[in-house]
Write an enzyme that holds these catalytic residues in place. Structure first.
Site, short mmCIF file in Angstrom:
data_model
loop_
_atom_site.label_atom_id
_atom_site.label_comp_id
_atom_site.label_asym_id
_atom_site.label_seq_id
_atom_site.Cartn_x
_atom_site.Cartn_y
_atom_site.Cartn_z
N GLU A 89 -2.31 12.67 -0.23
CA GLU A 89 -2.78 13.22 -1.42
C GLU A 89 -3.48 12.10 -1.49
O GLU A 89 -4.29 12.30 -2.07
CB GLU A 89 -1.14 13.70 -2.63
CG GLU A 89 -0.33 14.72 -1.92
CD GLU A 89 -0.01 14.62 -0.78
OE1 GLU A 89 0.42 13.45 -0.86
OE2 GLU A 89 0.76 15.29 -0.09
N SER B 12 5.32 -1.56 -4.10
CA SER B 12 5.53 0.05 -5.02
C SER B 12 6.63 -0.95 -5.68
O SER B 12 7.91 -1.96 -5.61
CB SER B 12 6.05 0.41 -3.88
OG SER B 12 5.10 1.37 -3.00
N GLU C 63 -5.62 -2.08 5.59
CA GLU C 63 -4.53 -1.25 6.28
C GLU C 63 -4.28 -0.23 6.68
O GLU C 63 -3.42 0.39 7.32
CB GLU C 63 -4.20 -1.40 5.01
CG GLU C 63 -2.34 -1.02 4.78
CD GLU C 63 -1.79 -1.23 3.23
OE1 GLU C 63 -2.59 -1.33 2.05
OE2 GLU C 63 -0.64 -0.50 2.70
N GLY D 174 4.53 -6.69 -1.26
CA GLY D 174 5.84 -6.45 -2.82
C GLY D 174 4.53 -6.32 -3.92
O GLY D 174 3.75 -5.91 -4.91
#
Lengths: 379, 284
Positions: free
Chosen positions: A366, A132, A248, A130
């Site tokens: 990016e 974004s 991750e 949870g």
């Protein structure tokens, strides 16, 4: 510039485990329990996750008292890469096993560990991420979901998006603002274990470009979160979130997304495979070897308690570019196959449709390059 | 945690870094007319310092822990003596029989013995990994110093991202090169896994050289394209060593096709790869 990727070959016990995983996968396929897919976050099969748990392969590095098997990080590496290479439906337990469980192990209370870890390891409860929000994507510190103190806990209000499988998972680890930023936007954030079926939680589907319902928007309207569900220290959310990043970003799911496509091409190469196909397979092997060597080095560093976030960012960016390039390469080779099998075409369609998501999820290209540039001393 | 199986000897690394930096400095201080003789003197100095003794044993074991840091130090200093050739063949004259400022795209001579070819390929990969690292470091320093439009080049996001990509390729090259080296160091040059690892490492290095050279030259602008500036030395060495590496392996396409054939024979790219990266456990 100091990037460390020492040579870390797998120990014999990990290679023995590989043989076990391959037997398990072969038996599952022989029984027709699932078809090989391609992507770690798309193929959801809770029954498969439970069978995996029965083998002791979820939460396998955790202490036995929390339902783990106390296996090494490198043994876990072997299980995950073999399941990904086989295209197994790992999505249900993936986040809980990779991220939520280790977070609770590191920052959770004793009661949280006792409640959640054994259930995760049994394949009974699954977690979503949870993080974004509509206005907080790459700029995660811009989250506006807020948790205010109330009697006995917190009241959570806000919105999360791109919450994969929130409609099927049981809990999400929600990053929310609990205090004032006071000039430091990374301050005043906290993490909560939120029951996705609690009153006030609404899960709305978002269908992706491939036509699948994986994403969701999750709306929290004054959701009561008991004090016991706060993870770690209030206000320490940012440090806790960034501690998950190496887990991750460095794993084999960051470079194996198109392996099934290559394997499917190989399987219908015919009697006399063309030089171009042989070359493409060889170049893919070379890229894979380098990425796997780097990913293994990070797994060993994580096992030693280090946090190689920079190295992990590097593996993810390089891995995502690699897996995407492979899609274009094998698409161009389709005419050299004799003929393209149904499995190849299915893998081509899936990887083609999903490729845009690879360089977004888990940190955009990016953001990763910015992180690497900072590590190089450029910013 | 499993201890890394291969680690370069840090004492050798320290001594070699300092010595090759000094030797390279005095070499480049000579006028061009005297450089052939200067290379003889350089070879004699290298032998006096004991760096030519770290020759890998015929079976390729043990001494890689000393040889690797020596090769890397020579490459980082761009010292004009071909240490990989010297260590792999023992041929003194061959190690200085070239003009470091010339490039002919031929890949240089090949040793006759198969073990020497394998050892030279391993040496080339270490030289390439170190030269890529040095070229990138030089570029990082340059973009921090050089100002245009009122700010350091390092502050432009386009520059930041292209150098991040460069760092990725450098890391990948060294990771693959070190796996091949670790295999030779622990199992010897006759290891059945070594050719696969060498072919992979060569392809990764070849691609990295294309991309990292591009990034470094582009960030430097015209100064990087001059003979007087250090980037030119790394750049020429990288070209020369890449050609040599692929010549040793029968060509870039041959490397790729061989690896592809291994996947086809194993009926799985993944199985061929995991077998080649398995240093001795049971094969699944």
């Amino acid at each position: 510039m100091r990037l460390r990727f020492p040579v870390c070959p797998l120990p014999p016990e990990a290679e023995r485990l590989r043989a076990e995983v391959r037997e398990f996968v072969a038996a599952e396929l022989a029984a027709g329990l699932w078809k090989p897919g391609g992507d770690f976050s798309s193929h959801y099969d809770a029954d498969f996750s439970r069978r995996l748990a029965a083998r002791g392969w979820i939460g396998m590095t955790w202490p036995r008292r929390y339902g783990g098997a106390e296996r090494s990080m490198l043994e876990r590496f072997v299980v995950t890469e073999e399941l990904l290479a086989a295209g197994a439906p790992v999505a249900a337990h993936w986040i809980a096993d990779r991220q939520s469980g280790p977070l609770l192990l590191r920052y959770g209370t004793e009661a949280q560990r006792a409640e959640f870890l054994p259930a995760i390891a049994r394949g009974e409860i699954f977690f979503s991420i949870g993080m974004s929000e509509p206005d907080a994507g790459s700029d995660l510190a811009a989250v506006r979901t807020r948790a205010a103190r109330v009697a006995g806990g917190w009241s959570l209000t806000g919105r999360k998006v791109w919450t994969t499988f929130a409609h099927r998972n049981h809990y999400a680890i929600v990053l929310a603002r609990t205090g004032d930023a006071q000039g430091d936007r990374h301050a005043g954030l906290s993490q909560f274990i939120v029951d996705l079926r609690a009153p006030g939680v609404e899960v709305r589907p978002i269908v992706n470009m491939a036509g699948a319902h994986e994403f969701n928007e999750v709306v929290f309207d004054r959701v009561f979160v008991p004090e016991s569900r706060l993870v770690g220290e209030p206000g320490a959310g940012w440090a806790q979130v960034t501690s998950e990043l190496a887990f991750e970003r460095s794993g084999p799911e960051r470079y194996l997304s198109s392996l099934r496509l290559a394997e499917a091409a190989l399987a219908c190469a015919g009697e006399r495979p063309s030089a171009r196909l042989r070359e493409a397979l060889g170049r893919m092997a070379a890229g894979l070897l380098a990425l796997r060597a780097m990913s293994l080095a990070i797994a060993a560093q994580l096992a030693a308690g280090e946090m190689p976030n920079l190295e992990a960012a590097l593996v993810k960016d390089l891995g995502n570019a690699f897996e995407r390039e492979a899609v274009a390469v094998f698409r161009a080779l389709a005419s050299e196959l004799s003929p393209p099998s149904a499995e190849f075409l299915a893998a081509l369609a899936e990887t083609t449709l999903y490729a845009p998501s690879w360089t977004l999820r888990g940190g955009t290209r990016e953001i990763l390059r910015g992180l690497i540039a900072r590590g190089l001393g450029l910013r | 945690m499993t201890a890394p199986v291969f680690a370069p000897d840090p004492l050798v690394a320290d001594a070699a870094e300092r010595a090759f930096a000094d030797l390279a400095r005095s070499y480049y201080a000579q006028s061009a007319a005297l450089r052939t003789e200067a290379r003889e003197a350089l070879l004699a100095a290298v032998e006096r310092l004991g760096f030519s003794d770290a020759l890998p044993a015929p079976d390729g074991r043990k001494s890689w822990a000393q040889a690797a840091p020596i090769l890397r130090a020579q490459a980082r200093a761009a010292a004009p003596i071909d240490m990989a050739w010297l260590l792999a063949t023992g041929d003194r004259q061959g190690a200085i029989a070239y003009d470091p400022e010339r490039y002919d795209a031929r890949g240089g001579p090949l040793p006759e013995r198969e073990e020497s070819r394998l050892a030279l390929a391993l040496g080339r990969l270490q030289q390439i990994g170190a030269a890529l690292e040095s070229a990138l470091e030089l570029t990082l320093g340059y973009v921090r110093d050089r100002r245009q439009f009122g700010r350091a080049l390092a502050q432009f996001q386009a520059i930041q991202h292209s150098l991040a990509l460069g760092a990725e390729d450098v890391a990948a090259t060294n990771a693959a090169a070190d796996w091949a080296l670790a295999c030779a160091a622990t199992e010897g040059l006759a290891s059945a896994r070594l050719p696969y690892l060498l072919d992979c490492a060569a392809l990764v290095a070849g691609r990295a050289i294309e991309r990292v050279r591009d990034v470094c030259h582009q960030a430097h602008g015209a100064i990087g394209f001059t003979r007087e500036y250090a980037l030119a030395r790394y750049s020429l060495d990288l070209l020369r060593w890449r050609d040599s590496l692929f010549a040793l392996r029968g060509g870039e396409l041959a490397c790729a096709e061989r690896l592809g054939d291994r996947a086809l024979v194993a009926k799985s790219l993944w199985r061929a790869l995991t077998a080649a990266m398995n240093s001795g456990g049971t094969e699944g």
